[in-house]
Design an enzyme around this catalytic site. Sequence first.
Site, mmCIF file in Angstrom:
data_model
loop_
_atom_site.group_PDB
_atom_site.id
_atom_site.type_symbol
_atom_site.label_atom_id
_atom_site.label_comp_id
_atom_site.label_asym_id
_atom_site.label_seq_id
_atom_site.Cartn_x
_atom_site.Cartn_y
_atom_site.Cartn_z
ATOM 1 N N LYS A 153 0.843 -1.205 0.000
ATOM 2 C CA LYS A 153 0.000 0.000 0.000
ATOM 3 C C LYS A 153 0.874 1.249 0.000
ATOM 4 O O LYS A 153 1.903 1.284 0.685
ATOM 5 C CB LYS A 153 -0.897 -0.036 1.243
ATOM 6 N N SER B 244 -9.873 2.000 3.197
ATOM 7 C CA SER B 244 -8.994 2.751 2.331
ATOM 8 C C SER B 244 -8.000 1.894 1.539
ATOM 9 O O SER B 244 -7.524 2.332 0.499
ATOM 10 C CB SER B 244 -8.199 3.765 3.163
ATOM 11 N N SER C 214 -10.039 -0.382 7.326
ATOM 12 C CA SER C 214 -9.432 -0.229 5.994
ATOM 13 C C SER C 214 -8.743 -1.468 5.439
ATOM 14 O O SER C 214 -8.339 -1.471 4.278
ATOM 15 C CB SER C 214 -8.424 0.922 6.006
#
Lengths: 92, 484
Positions: free
Chosen positions: B77, B152, B176
């Site tokens: 990420k 997210s 998330s």
Amino acid sequence: MEMDLSRAVKLARIELTPEEEQRLAPQLGEVLQYVEKLNGLDVSGVEPTAHATPLSNVMREDEPRESLSQEDALRNAPKTANGLFVVPKIVE
Amino acid sequence: MVHFLTIHQLLEQLRAGELSSREATQACLDRVEKVDGRLNAFISVDATDALAQADAADQSRAAGEDLPMLGVPVAIKDVLAVKDQPLNCASKILGEFNSPYDATVIQKLRAAGAVVFGRLNMDEFAMGSSNENSAFGPARNPWNTDCIPGGSSGGSAVAVAADECIASLGSDTGGSIRQPAALCGCVGLKPTYGRVSRYGLVAFASSLDQVGPFTKDVRDAATLLQVIAGADEQDSTNVPEPVPDYSAALSGDVKGLRIGLPREYQVEGLDPEVKAATDAAVKQLEALGAEVKEISLPHTEYAIATYYIIATAEASANLARFEGVRYGARLDGADPEEMNRKTRGAGFGEEVKRRIILGTYVLSSGYYDAYYLRAQKVRTLIRQDFLKAFEEVDLIASPTTPTPAFKIGEKTGDPLQMYLSDIYTISCNLAGLCGISVPCGFSKAGLPIGLQLLGKPFGEPDLLRAAHAYEQATDWHTHRPNLD
């Protein structure tokens, strides 16, 4: 509920366009109204939780150790000179 | 078809000499090339660097070395620092930022032999539940590209679900990891607060953030957690609790394991298909020998309000560092304050601005006690609810999300509606628990549904045990989106 954004916006140092301000004010007002529901709870005598772990005051020995080089620390800065960050003039 | 493999399947073939890390890494890169134009899971990929790592892994193996993830491609990420790679947090404000060091989890992955590659799309600064708040455009759900993948860590979920990598890392502040894993049909695990180092993770809300794995099955989640877990003197919130052998928990035996169903989780807005799928999953666990009982978490209805005060307050403090001096893009101003204002006004996206302003407001003088301090007290009540419930049960089961993935654009104009979709995931972060989402079915429209299990602090072994036993008894985790 309309929220008076001006003080928070100033403190947050975020420039908003007039359109953004118009959109954000009612949206944040709605969120603030929603969080008002916490006022319905009796929290007298309840300790606040800042952290969900049992740790506090985690210390290490105060000894010099390897860290980022000055070059690495500065390599992403928009403006540098003589190993320093450059900012607009602060003191006349 | 190498990119379809799990970590343990790939390791078996690498160890048998049937496959090289270079072939596996190339297969992932080819897959990205083929499908990511439609999915936008990756912000960037450094193929040369990935293949160089793969070759190094192959050489180590040829020299007789074996490591827990030697040669396995893992995507990252865009919120974790990887030395000499870009880091943007899917924001404009970081400009051409290039990380001067590796996050601790990245160091641990490298030490375990993994091939670390790619920058995965996300909601800007991890703020969002749909991956629509990305300066690099939304990531898309591989089961239906008109739908959001969740957020997210949307890119982390999509990349695993679409087999663009073998596994990935994400971060979870209020759901998330678990929420996008549920919406994309893969496994996502949020470790207990303090279990995994955050050194090199760009901070959103420091009392809630945690790094964790996205994988294709539960065994892989145990493997990846094993690699990244553990104390780190660079992160003072890391708890020096010994790391157990997580694979030992994968016994398939859940006899006597007590699972609680919170009465308060039967909320309005819970989709009937989601309810049916998660009810069936709980039945399955019961059939395998788990004891299921109703429990109560009386402060559930206050969780979202509490979360959006605490998380935004912490974010407003953490994101003060993006002021145009130390890193990123700068817009000039006559004085430092004007430079800060212009830089932040132009660099942050709208959701990030919303949250910083809200967080600043609830912390500002005159409002601090009414909002922030009160929220911290309610957080205590929420945490006590869970600790009390965990005296009676070992795990808590629920849907991960109230609905399957919604359409891109459906909730963008209504932030509060977006926040309300986090109902099942955020308490876990407030209370400092661990949680996992595993695939447990599909809607009639063909969208994945996730079962969430929550465990007590450092209860990852129970979490993995139950999730693994469920997975062994079902085949949901083997379904793949059709992207040909």
